[in-house]
Motif scaffolding. Sequence first.
Motif, PDB file in Angstrom:
ATOM      1  N   ASP A 139      13.307  -4.386   4.993  1.00 44.30           N
ATOM      2  CA  ASP A 139      12.106  -5.366   4.860  1.00 44.30           C
ATOM      3  C   ASP A 139      11.183  -4.395   3.922  1.00 44.30           C
ATOM      4  OD1 ASP A 139       9.524  -6.535   4.564  1.00 44.30           O
ATOM      5  OD2 ASP A 139       9.927  -7.647   6.294  1.00 44.30           O
ATOM      6  N   TRP A 140      11.300  -4.459   2.537  1.00 47.48           N
ATOM      7  CA  TRP A 140      10.751  -3.354   1.593  1.00 47.48           C
ATOM      8  C   TRP A 140       9.242  -3.639   1.402  1.00 47.48           C
ATOM      9  CZ3 TRP A 140      11.391   1.217  -0.001  1.00 47.48           C
ATOM     10  CH2 TRP A 140      10.941   1.808  -0.874  1.00 47.48           C
ATOM     11  N   ASP A 141       8.842  -5.061   1.314  1.00 49.25           N
ATOM     12  CA  ASP A 141       7.451  -5.202   1.280  1.00 49.25           C
ATOM     13  C   ASP A 141       6.569  -4.729   2.341  1.00 49.25           C
ATOM     14  OD1 ASP A 141       5.473  -6.956  -0.265  1.00 49.25           O
ATOM     15  OD2 ASP A 141       5.062  -7.582   1.812  1.00 49.25           O
ATOM     16  N   VAL A 142       7.146  -4.643   3.691  1.00 49.27           N
ATOM     17  CA  VAL A 142       6.405  -4.023   4.651  1.00 49.27           C
ATOM     18  C   VAL A 142       6.449  -2.187   4.634  1.00 49.27           C
ATOM     19  CG1 VAL A 142       6.345  -3.676   7.421  1.00 49.27           C
ATOM     20  CG2 VAL A 142       6.813  -5.809   6.474  1.00 49.27           C
ATOM     21  N   TRP A 143       7.733  -1.921   4.194  1.00 49.23           N
ATOM     22  CA  TRP A 143       7.649  -0.474   4.013  1.00 49.23           C
ATOM     23  C   TRP A 143       6.694   0.080   3.112  1.00 49.23           C
ATOM     24  CZ3 TRP A 143       7.989   3.205   0.298  1.00 49.23           C
ATOM     25  CH2 TRP A 143       8.511   4.684   0.884  1.00 49.23           C
ATOM     26  N   LYS A 144       6.344  -0.753   2.101  1.00 48.65           N
ATOM     27  CA  LYS A 144       5.640  -0.155   0.893  1.00 48.65           C
ATOM     28  C   LYS A 144       3.916  -0.306   1.524  1.00 48.65           C
ATOM     29  CE  LYS A 144       6.832  -3.335  -1.866  1.00 48.65           C
ATOM     30  NZ  LYS A 144       7.359  -4.258  -3.140  1.00 48.65           N
ATOM     31  N   MET A 145       3.637  -1.353   2.316  1.00 47.84           N
ATOM     32  CA  MET A 145       2.380  -1.202   2.958  1.00 47.84           C
ATOM     33  C   MET A 145       1.267  -1.283   1.873  1.00 47.84           C
ATOM     34  SD  MET A 145       2.960   0.521   6.599  1.00 47.84           S
ATOM     35  CE  MET A 145       1.079   0.548   7.215  1.00 47.84           C
ATOM     36  N   GLN A 146       0.259  -0.216   2.068  1.00 45.56           N
ATOM     37  CA  GLN A 146      -0.860  -0.419   1.041  1.00 45.56           C
ATOM     38  C   GLN A 146      -0.480   0.284  -0.544  1.00 45.56           C
ATOM     39  OE1 GLN A 146      -0.612   1.808   3.334  1.00 45.56           O
ATOM     40  NE2 GLN A 146      -1.237   3.765   3.006  1.00 45.56           N
ATOM     41  N   THR A 147       0.799   0.772  -0.538  1.00 42.58           N
ATOM     42  CA  THR A 147       0.905   1.403  -1.890  1.00 42.58           C
ATOM     43  C   THR A 147       1.180   0.822  -2.822  1.00 42.58           C
ATOM     44  OG1 THR A 147       3.188   1.953  -1.177  1.00 42.58           O
ATOM     45  CG2 THR A 147       1.657   3.442  -0.435  1.00 42.58           C
ATOM     46  N   HIS A 148       1.383   1.460  -4.055  1.00 39.56           N
ATOM     47  CA  HIS A 148       1.780   0.682  -5.175  1.00 39.56           C
ATOM     48  C   HIS A 148       3.140  -0.404  -4.961  1.00 39.56           C
ATOM     49  CE1 HIS A 148      -0.443   3.668  -7.321  1.00 39.56           C
ATOM     50  NE2 HIS A 148      -0.960   2.717  -7.858  1.00 39.56           N
ATOM     51  N   GLY A 185      -7.713   8.440  -2.219  1.00 39.06           N
ATOM     52  CA  GLY A 185      -6.403   7.657  -2.735  1.00 39.06           C
ATOM     53  C   GLY A 185      -6.550   6.375  -3.457  1.00 39.06           C
ATOM     54  N   PRO A 186      -5.529   5.767  -3.941  1.00 39.00           N
ATOM     55  CA  PRO A 186      -5.566   4.601  -4.929  1.00 39.00           C
ATOM     56  C   PRO A 186      -6.458   3.319  -4.079  1.00 39.00           C
ATOM     57  CG  PRO A 186      -3.443   4.934  -4.168  1.00 39.00           C
ATOM     58  CD  PRO A 186      -4.294   6.053  -3.818  1.00 39.00           C
ATOM     59  N   THR A 187      -6.740   2.306  -4.674  1.00 40.85           N
ATOM     60  CA  THR A 187      -7.122   1.172  -3.710  1.00 40.85           C
ATOM     61  C   THR A 187      -5.863   0.600  -3.074  1.00 40.85           C
ATOM     62  OG1 THR A 187      -8.800   0.831  -5.417  1.00 40.85           O
ATOM     63  CG2 THR A 187      -8.434  -1.157  -4.052  1.00 40.85           C
ATOM     64  N   PRO A 188      -6.114   0.077  -1.791  1.00 37.29           N
ATOM     65  CA  PRO A 188      -4.810  -0.403  -1.253  1.00 37.29           C
ATOM     66  C   PRO A 188      -4.316  -1.781  -1.917  1.00 37.29           C
ATOM     67  CG  PRO A 188      -6.785   0.080   0.176  1.00 37.29           C
ATOM     68  CD  PRO A 188      -7.247   0.227  -1.067  1.00 37.29           C
ATOM     69  N   ARG A 189      -3.078  -1.662  -1.710  1.00 37.33           N
ATOM     70  CA  ARG A 189      -2.501  -3.017  -2.222  1.00 37.33           C
ATOM     71  C   ARG A 189      -3.061  -4.270  -1.693  1.00 37.33           C
ATOM     72  NH1 ARG A 189       3.012  -5.374  -1.523  1.00 37.33           N
ATOM     73  NH2 ARG A 189       3.206  -3.890   0.359  1.00 37.33           N
ATOM     74  N   ALA A 190      -2.901  -5.641  -2.344  1.00 36.08           N
ATOM     75  CA  ALA A 190      -3.629  -6.714  -1.919  1.00 36.08           C
ATOM     76  C   ALA A 190      -3.071  -7.205  -0.522  1.00 36.08           C
ATOM     77  CB  ALA A 190      -3.415  -7.866  -3.013  1.00 36.08           C
ATOM     78  N   GLY A 191      -3.924  -7.283   0.280  1.00 37.38           N
ATOM     79  CA  GLY A 191      -3.496  -7.910   1.788  1.00 37.38           C
ATOM     80  C   GLY A 191      -3.711  -6.679   2.754  1.00 37.38           C
ATOM     81  N   TRP A 192      -4.067  -5.389   2.276  1.00 37.61           N
ATOM     82  CA  TRP A 192      -3.989  -4.437   3.136  1.00 37.61           C
ATOM     83  C   TRP A 192      -5.489  -3.510   3.182  1.00 37.61           C
ATOM     84  CZ3 TRP A 192       0.116  -3.063   6.415  1.00 37.61           C
ATOM     85  CH2 TRP A 192       1.427  -3.737   5.834  1.00 37.61           C
ATOM     86  N   GLU A 193      -6.313  -4.299   2.333  1.00 40.81           N
ATOM     87  CA  GLU A 193      -7.646  -3.712   2.388  1.00 40.81           C
ATOM     88  C   GLU A 193      -8.184  -3.485   3.856  1.00 40.81           C
ATOM     89  OE1 GLU A 193      -6.608  -6.504   0.645  1.00 40.81           O
ATOM     90  OE2 GLU A 193      -7.622  -6.541  -1.187  1.00 40.81           O
ATOM     91  N   LYS A 194      -7.924  -4.757   4.705  1.00 40.76           N
ATOM     92  CA  LYS A 194      -8.480  -5.179   5.744  1.00 40.76           C
ATOM     93  C   LYS A 194      -8.498  -3.777   6.730  1.00 40.76           C
ATOM     94  CE  LYS A 194      -4.883  -7.305   8.144  1.00 40.76           C
ATOM     95  NZ  LYS A 194      -4.380  -8.698   8.708  1.00 40.76           N
ATOM     96  N   TYR A 195      -7.281  -2.859   6.769  1.00 43.04           N
ATOM     97  CA  TYR A 195      -7.457  -2.019   7.596  1.00 43.04           C
ATOM     98  C   TYR A 195      -8.425  -0.705   7.104  1.00 43.04           C
ATOM     99  CZ  TYR A 195      -3.113  -4.341   8.673  1.00 43.04           C
ATOM    100  OH  TYR A 195      -2.227  -5.087   9.442  1.00 43.04           O
TER     101      TYR A 195
END
Length: 479
Positions: A228-237, A465-475
């Motif tokens: 599951d690559w999308d979960v692996w990337k989490m907040q990154t690019h 660090g960079p702004t979190p990827r969409a959907g991960w800002e809440k953390y």
Amino acid sequence: MTSYTRRNFLKLGAAGAAGLAITPALLTSCLPPKNKKRDKKPAANGKIDMAFIGIGFRGNEDFKGFIGTEMINVIALCDVDMGAPHTTEVIDMFPDVPRYKDFRIMLDEIEDKIDAVCIATPDFSHFAICIDAMRRGINVYVEKPLARTFMECELLMAAEKKYGVVTQMGNQGHSEGNYYQFKAWKEAGIIKDVTAITAHMNNSRRWHSWDPKMTEYPVGDNMPKTMDWDVWKMQTHDRAYHDNFHRGQWRCWYEYGMGALGDWGAHLIDTCHEFLELGLPDTVEPLYLKDHNPFFFPMSSTLKFHFPARGEMPPVDLTWYDGLDNIPEVPEGYGVSEIDPNVPAVAGGKIKPAKLNPGKEIYSKTLTFKGASHGSTLSIIPESKAKEMEALLPEVPAPTSNHYSNFLKAIKGEEEAHSRFSISAPLSEVFCLGVIAQWTGRKIVFDREKKQITNDPLANQLLWGPTPRAGWEKYYMAD
């Protein structure tokens, strides 16, 4: 390296841009609220119910370490590559427990069944998993280094206080012989007036075979069907899958890992940092960066950290060396450079001898000490001085529990966790500052009170660090 643009996440970035102090109140206001009160009862057999997030490689070793305590029940297994060759051993050991690829789904479904989680995922992913578990009242054991950015470490310290859970960073030597010896020798005045420390890790790293003239991130590998690559990337690019990002290769890249410093610094300077009360440096200077590039860590690095005086303790210069050809000089009478047979596996195999094996030298005004890695104890050098000091050395208590047992006993209220976030976060922040100096290639000047880099606006951005990827800002912010 982008500016922040989103809601509460802007609070921290704006404070940094204005040069304002990052205060505990500001940090706490940016954390999610605590979840509903937990009413979970202890397991009937008196054991602690644990879920494991990341069960391959280092996660496999942590899993076996916790099983070996005979103090836990395994409640769930979670890994983004569930069913891959490196995760099957743990799955086969507990084939009947629930399995998940996404930690968020696991916590939503069974949080009321979990006392503690073990997190053994890539450095960049530690923060969000920790926060999600902690706000639910779940105790957290997370591998070192604590987090990928300085401000993530700050937020985790604030979360430890806000949510009131037991925490432990997984630098396992911090519950072994060196921990007890360093503490006893410091209290007895054997280790005092330290002015300089050298720490070194000169074994081969994963990126040493790479082309330092790389001009872009790799793209275009076939992704495993189990992944599951999308979960692996989490907040990154939102990068495409590549094998050089996965299965431990993440440690090579600034964006994902902390290099040799974050990996081994936690095993080499942890007791120096805690018992000498080093705190944060006021300068970090890259003295040598071989094949510096903007993507992955240099082939060799020498970094000089300066820690100012603390009370009656003098200033300390700590110099870090990594790289195959970057061997520091050792003091006269150093003797043999040993490999401690108890040092765990590295990248799937036992550590191999180097010209100078992983270790440290500690210089005080009257004595010089040498030590290896993890829980290895110190010795006074040269040998003639060691014999002279022999009668003055205090008795050192034997360890009461290993690092896994220490965490579990802390949950039961029987011990205090040795590497809780209030101890391990400032240590990890030292590594974060060192990585910023490596990445930028420039000296940084750090305001220890305001927790800002004052001489370089770009480097100061890297504290967040960079702004979190969409959907991960809440953390990173309150709801």
